[in-house]
Design a protein around this motif. Structure first.
Motif, PDB file in Angstrom:
ATOM      1  N   GLU A  49     -14.304  -5.099  -1.718  1.00  0.00           N
ATOM      2  CA  GLU A  49     -13.211  -4.593  -2.549  1.00  0.00           C
ATOM      3  C   GLU A  49     -13.436  -3.142  -2.952  1.00  0.00           C
ATOM      4  OE1 GLU A  49     -14.700  -7.502  -3.150  1.00  0.00           O
ATOM      5  OE2 GLU A  49     -13.157  -9.040  -3.361  1.00  0.00           O
ATOM      6  N   PHE A  50     -14.678  -2.825  -3.348  1.00  0.00           N
ATOM      7  CA  PHE A  50     -14.959  -1.459  -3.772  1.00  0.00           C
ATOM      8  C   PHE A  50     -14.870  -0.489  -2.600  1.00  0.00           C
ATOM      9  CE2 PHE A  50     -17.854   2.056  -4.772  1.00  0.00           C
ATOM     10  CZ  PHE A  50     -17.188   2.548  -5.869  1.00  0.00           C
ATOM     11  N   GLN A  51     -15.346  -0.894  -1.436  1.00  0.00           N
ATOM     12  CA  GLN A  51     -15.258  -0.033  -0.262  1.00  0.00           C
ATOM     13  C   GLN A  51     -13.817   0.228   0.122  1.00  0.00           C
ATOM     14  OE1 GLN A  51     -17.777  -1.179   3.007  1.00  0.00           O
ATOM     15  NE2 GLN A  51     -19.278  -2.055   1.595  1.00  0.00           N
TER      16      GLN A  51
ATOM     17  N   PHE B  15     -11.920   3.873   0.242  1.00  0.00           N
ATOM     18  CA  PHE B  15     -11.185   4.326   1.419  1.00  0.00           C
ATOM     19  C   PHE B  15      -9.726   4.598   1.077  1.00  0.00           C
ATOM     20  CE2 PHE B  15     -14.388   2.036   4.293  1.00  0.00           C
ATOM     21  CZ  PHE B  15     -15.090   3.208   4.502  1.00  0.00           C
ATOM     22  N   THR B  16      -9.130   3.783   0.213  1.00  0.00           N
ATOM     23  CA  THR B  16      -7.737   3.977  -0.165  1.00  0.00           C
ATOM     24  C   THR B  16      -7.561   5.296  -0.906  1.00  0.00           C
ATOM     25  OG1 THR B  16      -7.423   1.590  -0.285  1.00  0.00           O
ATOM     26  CG2 THR B  16      -5.799   2.952  -1.396  1.00  0.00           C
ATOM     27  N   ASN B  17      -8.505   5.627  -1.792  1.00  0.00           N
ATOM     28  CA  ASN B  17      -8.431   6.913  -2.494  1.00  0.00           C
ATOM     29  C   ASN B  17      -8.555   8.079  -1.521  1.00  0.00           C
ATOM     30  OD1 ASN B  17      -8.020   5.914  -5.029  1.00  0.00           O
ATOM     31  ND2 ASN B  17     -10.184   5.881  -5.555  1.00  0.00           N
ATOM     32  N   LYS B  18      -9.469   7.971  -0.547  1.00  0.00           N
ATOM     33  CA  LYS B  18      -9.615   9.039   0.445  1.00  0.00           C
ATOM     34  C   LYS B  18      -8.342   9.179   1.275  1.00  0.00           C
ATOM     35  CE  LYS B  18     -14.589   8.865   1.182  1.00  0.00           C
ATOM     36  NZ  LYS B  18     -15.649   8.604   2.164  1.00  0.00           N
ATOM     37  N   ILE B  19      -7.744   8.056   1.625  1.00  0.00           N
ATOM     38  CA  ILE B  19      -6.519   8.073   2.430  1.00  0.00           C
ATOM     39  C   ILE B  19      -5.398   8.755   1.665  1.00  0.00           C
ATOM     40  CG2 ILE B  19      -4.710   6.579   3.362  1.00  0.00           C
ATOM     41  CD1 ILE B  19      -7.026   4.642   4.144  1.00  0.00           C
ATOM     42  N   ARG B  20      -5.270   8.455   0.399  1.00  0.00           N
ATOM     43  CA  ARG B  20      -4.200   9.072  -0.405  1.00  0.00           C
ATOM     44  C   ARG B  20      -4.414  10.573  -0.543  1.00  0.00           C
ATOM     45  NH1 ARG B  20      -3.883   3.983  -4.405  1.00  0.00           N
ATOM     46  NH2 ARG B  20      -2.442   2.786  -3.138  1.00  0.00           N
ATOM     47  N   ARG B  21      -5.698  10.992  -0.727  1.00  0.00           N
ATOM     48  CA  ARG B  21      -5.969  12.424  -0.821  1.00  0.00           C
ATOM     49  C   ARG B  21      -5.677  13.133   0.494  1.00  0.00           C
ATOM     50  NH1 ARG B  21     -11.470  13.167  -1.697  1.00  0.00           N
ATOM     51  NH2 ARG B  21     -11.827  10.969  -1.987  1.00  0.00           N
ATOM     52  N   LEU B  22      -6.074  12.517   1.602  1.00  0.00           N
ATOM     53  CA  LEU B  22      -5.851  13.141   2.905  1.00  0.00           C
ATOM     54  C   LEU B  22      -4.363  13.202   3.256  1.00  0.00           C
ATOM     55  CD1 LEU B  22      -8.739  11.838   5.155  1.00  0.00           C
ATOM     56  CD2 LEU B  22      -8.209  14.194   4.582  1.00  0.00           C
TER      57      LEU B  22
ATOM     58  N   ARG C 142      -7.664  13.354  12.343  1.00  0.00           N
ATOM     59  CA  ARG C 142      -8.635  12.488  13.014  1.00  0.00           C
ATOM     60  C   ARG C 142      -9.456  11.722  11.983  1.00  0.00           C
ATOM     61  NH1 ARG C 142     -14.097  12.917  14.956  1.00  0.00           N
ATOM     62  NH2 ARG C 142     -14.346  11.601  16.796  1.00  0.00           N
ATOM     63  N   GLY C 143      -9.887  12.416  10.936  1.00  0.00           N
ATOM     64  CA  GLY C 143     -10.646  11.748   9.876  1.00  0.00           C
ATOM     65  C   GLY C 143      -9.832  10.670   9.188  1.00  0.00           C
ATOM     66  N   LEU C 144      -8.552  10.951   8.993  1.00  0.00           N
ATOM     67  CA  LEU C 144      -7.666   9.963   8.373  1.00  0.00           C
ATOM     68  C   LEU C 144      -7.547   8.721   9.243  1.00  0.00           C
ATOM     69  CD1 LEU C 144      -5.597   9.166   6.179  1.00  0.00           C
ATOM     70  CD2 LEU C 144      -3.875  10.349   7.530  1.00  0.00           C
ATOM     71  N   ARG C 145      -7.414   8.925  10.551  1.00  0.00           N
ATOM     72  CA  ARG C 145      -7.309   7.774  11.456  1.00  0.00           C
ATOM     73  C   ARG C 145      -8.592   6.946  11.457  1.00  0.00           C
ATOM     74  NH1 ARG C 145      -4.488  11.514  14.753  1.00  0.00           N
ATOM     75  NH2 ARG C 145      -6.369  11.917  15.952  1.00  0.00           N
ATOM     76  N   LYS C 146      -9.740   7.610  11.374  1.00  0.00           N
ATOM     77  CA  LYS C 146     -11.011   6.888  11.339  1.00  0.00           C
ATOM     78  C   LYS C 146     -11.136   6.069  10.053  1.00  0.00           C
ATOM     79  CE  LYS C 146     -14.744   8.558  12.992  1.00  0.00           C
ATOM     80  NZ  LYS C 146     -15.897   9.336  13.490  1.00  0.00           N
ATOM     81  N   ILE C 147     -10.757   6.655   8.924  1.00  0.00           N
ATOM     82  CA  ILE C 147     -10.833   5.947   7.650  1.00  0.00           C
ATOM     83  C   ILE C 147      -9.849   4.778   7.627  1.00  0.00           C
ATOM     84  CG2 ILE C 147     -10.454   6.167   5.169  1.00  0.00           C
ATOM     85  CD1 ILE C 147     -11.507   9.029   5.416  1.00  0.00           C
ATOM     86  N   LEU C 148      -8.668   4.989   8.191  1.00  0.00           N
ATOM     87  CA  LEU C 148      -7.693   3.899   8.261  1.00  0.00           C
ATOM     88  C   LEU C 148      -8.236   2.733   9.087  1.00  0.00           C
ATOM     89  CD1 LEU C 148      -4.359   5.849   8.773  1.00  0.00           C
ATOM     90  CD2 LEU C 148      -4.919   4.344   6.869  1.00  0.00           C
ATOM     91  N   GLY C 149      -8.918   3.036  10.164  1.00  0.00           N
ATOM     92  CA  GLY C 149      -9.503   1.985  10.985  1.00  0.00           C
ATOM     93  C   GLY C 149     -10.595   1.215  10.256  1.00  0.00           C
ATOM     94  N   LYS C 150     -11.437   1.943   9.525  1.00  0.00           N
ATOM     95  CA  LYS C 150     -12.495   1.287   8.763  1.00  0.00           C
ATOM     96  C   LYS C 150     -11.901   0.363   7.704  1.00  0.00           C
ATOM     97  CE  LYS C 150     -15.997   4.903   9.095  1.00  0.00           C
ATOM     98  NZ  LYS C 150     -16.784   5.882   8.318  1.00  0.00           N
ATOM     99  N   ARG C 151     -10.880   0.875   7.003  1.00  0.00           N
ATOM    100  CA  ARG C 151     -10.251   0.048   5.967  1.00  0.00           C
ATOM    101  C   ARG C 151      -9.582  -1.172   6.577  1.00  0.00           C
ATOM    102  NH1 ARG C 151      -5.343   2.007   2.182  1.00  0.00           N
ATOM    103  NH2 ARG C 151      -4.218   1.569   4.084  1.00  0.00           N
ATOM    104  N   GLN C 152      -8.966  -1.001   7.726  1.00  0.00           N
ATOM    105  CA  GLN C 152      -8.300  -2.117   8.395  1.00  0.00           C
ATOM    106  C   GLN C 152      -9.306  -3.198   8.798  1.00  0.00           C
ATOM    107  OE1 GLN C 152      -6.185  -0.921  11.877  1.00  0.00           O
ATOM    108  NE2 GLN C 152      -5.112  -2.866  12.079  1.00  0.00           N
TER     109      GLN C 152
END
Length: 88
Positions: A21-23, A27-34, A49-59
């Protein structure tokens, strides 16, 4: 400030600060900032590219949580205002 309040809510439930949950929250905060950054800088392809990588990790984390505990998944989705993942 928002991060600290969410940490206190999660730490009351669980003693593991590296919980899924914390992770997902981080990731959600980073996604919103990006996404707000990319609205101003449309041609910043490295940030895209960084946004796509973070989205994949969160998914992947959300898929894991869905598989392990559906109730915690639903609660997290509603708290963070995230759409449900598509079933494959």
């Amino acid at each position: 400030m928002l991060k600290n309040s969410f940490i206190s809510v999660i730490s009351q439930k669980e003693e593991n600060p590296g919980s899924v949950e914390f992770q997902v929250f981080c990731f959600t905060n980073k996604i919103r900032r990006l996404t707000s950054h990319l609205q101003l800088h449309k041609k910043d392809f490295l940030s895209q590219r960084g946004l796509r990588k973070i989205l994949g990790k969160r998914q992947r984390l959300l898929a894991y949580l869905l598989k392990k505990n559906r109730a915690r998944y639903k609660e997290l989705i509603s708290q963070l205002n995230i759409r449900e993942t598509k079933n494959r």
